[in-house]
Enzyme design. Structure first.
Site, PDB file in Angstrom:
ATOM      1  N   TYR A 143       0.817  -1.211   0.000  1.00 18.44           N
ATOM      2  CA  TYR A 143       0.000   0.000   0.000  1.00 18.44           C
ATOM      3  C   TYR A 143       0.853   1.265   0.000  1.00 18.44           C
ATOM      4  O   TYR A 143       0.386   2.330  -0.397  1.00 18.44           O
ATOM      5  CB  TYR A 143      -0.930   0.032   1.211  1.00 18.44           C
ATOM      6  CG  TYR A 143      -2.039  -0.996   1.179  1.00 18.44           C
ATOM      7  CD1 TYR A 143      -2.267  -1.790   0.054  1.00 18.44           C
ATOM      8  CD2 TYR A 143      -2.871  -1.190   2.274  1.00 18.44           C
ATOM      9  CE1 TYR A 143      -3.272  -2.730   0.023  1.00 18.44           C
ATOM     10  CE2 TYR A 143      -3.893  -2.123   2.250  1.00 18.44           C
ATOM     11  CZ  TYR A 143      -4.084  -2.893   1.129  1.00 18.44           C
ATOM     12  OH  TYR A 143      -5.088  -3.829   1.100  1.00 18.44           O
ATOM     13  N   LYS A 193       3.441 -15.376   2.436  1.00 18.23           N
ATOM     14  CA  LYS A 193       3.409 -16.131   1.180  1.00 18.23           C
ATOM     15  C   LYS A 193       4.849 -16.420   0.775  1.00 18.23           C
ATOM     16  O   LYS A 193       5.305 -16.112  -0.331  1.00 18.23           O
ATOM     17  CB  LYS A 193       2.665 -15.328   0.102  1.00 18.23           C
ATOM     18  CG  LYS A 193       2.309 -16.124  -1.148  1.00 18.23           C
ATOM     19  CD  LYS A 193       1.363 -17.288  -0.880  1.00 18.23           C
ATOM     20  CE  LYS A 193       0.981 -17.970  -2.203  1.00 18.23           C
ATOM     21  NZ  LYS A 193       0.262 -19.249  -1.975  1.00 18.23           N
ATOM     22  N   ASP A 226      -3.186 -18.026   1.610  1.00 22.60           N
ATOM     23  CA  ASP A 226      -4.331 -18.700   1.001  1.00 22.60           C
ATOM     24  C   ASP A 226      -4.885 -19.774   1.929  1.00 22.60           C
ATOM     25  O   ASP A 226      -6.104 -19.922   2.076  1.00 22.60           O
ATOM     26  CB  ASP A 226      -3.976 -19.271  -0.372  1.00 22.60           C
ATOM     27  CG  ASP A 226      -2.635 -19.971  -0.410  1.00 22.60           C
ATOM     28  OD1 ASP A 226      -1.889 -19.935   0.590  1.00 22.60           O
ATOM     29  OD2 ASP A 226      -2.298 -20.555  -1.460  1.00 22.60           O
ATOM     30  N   ASP A 250      -5.308  -6.897   5.767  1.00 28.25           N
ATOM     31  CA  ASP A 250      -6.524  -6.212   5.333  1.00 28.25           C
ATOM     32  C   ASP A 250      -7.575  -7.240   4.933  1.00 28.25           C
ATOM     33  O   ASP A 250      -8.744  -7.177   5.355  1.00 28.25           O
ATOM     34  CB  ASP A 250      -6.182  -5.299   4.150  1.00 28.25           C
ATOM     35  CG  ASP A 250      -7.308  -4.345   3.792  1.00 28.25           C
ATOM     36  OD1 ASP A 250      -8.385  -4.394   4.425  1.00 28.25           O
ATOM     37  OD2 ASP A 250      -7.119  -3.538   2.864  1.00 28.25           O
ATOM     38  N   ASP A 254     -10.879  -8.601   7.510  1.00 27.80           N
ATOM     39  CA  ASP A 254     -12.250  -8.410   7.049  1.00 27.80           C
ATOM     40  C   ASP A 254     -12.984  -9.744   6.952  1.00 27.80           C
ATOM     41  O   ASP A 254     -14.180  -9.833   7.271  1.00 27.80           O
ATOM     42  CB  ASP A 254     -12.266  -7.718   5.687  1.00 27.80           C
ATOM     43  CG  ASP A 254     -12.176  -6.199   5.812  1.00 27.80           C
ATOM     44  OD1 ASP A 254     -12.035  -5.709   6.951  1.00 27.80           O
ATOM     45  OD2 ASP A 254     -12.223  -5.509   4.781  1.00 27.80           O
TER      46      ASP A 254
END
Length: 362
Positions: A143, A193, A226, A250, A254
């Site tokens: 970001y 990851k 994942d 993020d 959520d």
């Protein structure tokens, strides 16, 4: 002598002012009973600030925030401003204030009491008893990484962002995760990851080094993002504390926030700098703004996290006890209502929580 705190209010857009009003009412009642006081300053953020100042987070507002003992944000954004781009988007103001306050760790607790388990989109038996905390790195990663650009024309047009983390950035947020794991169930899951991303390989190395040197008493595990997303749905109760980067955090926070059946239940705190920022996880929901039907619980619980940060543990405990009692008594705003429960307005839920919180103190 009673303590005094200065709280900066940024009600924001949509239902932000509705839920902020109820959170302030609860805090005022509890603080008066527990012999500390809160004074307030208020200004605009997000779309409201664009309308007033042509800037989603003016420098003047940032300076007020820095001079406070905490910042409370309602919500930002809405259809009215969706046509704007870049630094003029309401959400860019949120990124700016996080950066200016140097809050690098976002804490999102997700606890599913028995009274809410049936409201979950998952099976009741799968979520009942879930009590996890997502620690999301907030000021680095893709970001904020440079370079970033959109360039070229026609078939050759391209866009790119950069995922970048320094050892220092990983170290400090990982320590937040380990510290919270020590205070909770003693288990930390670091999500990355590393099988694909070089930046995740550094992330995993740093987390392992910190674990070995300073937190060997905490049970550490690693999970690819994942798989973590899948496990949150299959068996959320396996998690105690999750620590992860900005992008992954993020998404996962959520996803975890939906386990209780509504985003209107989940609070958050952004910490690390001199001034903490506290905000409900939900969005601005402009379609129901001002109708008196928004769920204020996430905002009220965010205020409890603010009290935690101030060291006012009795106040935060009272607020949480008030929320739990009202839910257990069957009061529900529209997002959670179903047959057999009492449908309650925004202000009724706030009043009931205030009453129950005060009763818990006495």
């Amino acid at each position: 002598m009673s303590k005094e705190y200065k709280l900066m209010l940024l009600p924001g857009d949509g239902i932000g002012p509705d839920v902020t009003e109820e959170a302030v009412k609860v805090l005022n009642a509890v603080s008066a009973e527990l012999d500390f006081s809160v004074s307030y300053d208020e200004d605009k953020a997000g779309g409201a600030a664009i309308d007033a100042y042509n800037d989603p987070m003016p420098d003047s507002v940032v300076e007020k925030c820095k001079a406070s003992d905490g910042v409370f944000l309602g919500a930002v954004g809405g259809d009215k401003w969706d046509h704007l781009t870049g630094d003029m988007r309401p959400e860019s103001g949120l990124l700016k204030i996080r950066k200016e306050l140097a809050v690098y760790a976002n804490l999102r607790p997700v606890a599913i009491p028995e009274s809410l388990a049936e409201a979950s989109p998952l099976r009741e038996e799968a979520v009942k008893g879930t009590d996890l905390l997502v620690v999301r790195e907030l000021t680095g990663g893709i970001y904020f990484g440079e370079p970033r650009a959109r360039q070229g024309e026609g078939p050759e047009e391209e866009a790119f962002n950069t995922m970048r983390y320094s050892r220092k950035e990983i170290d400090r947020v990982a320590r937040v995760g380990f510290e919270w794991a020590r205070k909770r169930g003693g288990r930390l899951c670091s999500v990355d990851k590393a099988n694909v991303l070089v930046v995740s390989q550094l992330w995993r190395d740093v987390v392992n080094e910190i674990h070995e040197s300073d937190y060997s008493d905490v049970e550490l595990s690693h999970m690819y993002v994942d798989n973590a997303a899948m496990q949150l749905v299959i068996n959320p109760r396996q998690f105690d504390v999750i620590v992860t980067g900005n992008l992954f955090g993020d998404i996962l926070s959520d996803a975890a926030a939906t386990l209780g059946g509504s985003l209107g239940l989940l609070p958050s705190a952004s910490l690390g700098g001199n001034v903490g920022m506290f905000e409900p996880v939900h969005g601005s929901a402009p379609d129901i703004a001002g109708l008196g039907i928004a769920n204020p619980i996430a905002a009220i619980l965010s205020m409890a996290m603010c009290c935690d940060n101030w060291g006012e543990a009795k106040a935060s405990a009272a607020i949480r006890a008030g929320v739990e009692k009202v839910l257990a008594d069957g009061f529900r705003t529209r997002d959670l209502w179903r047959e057999g429960y009492e449908l309650a307005s925004t202000d009724l839920i706030g009043a009931k929580i205030t009453e129950a919180a005060l009763q818990s103190i006495q």
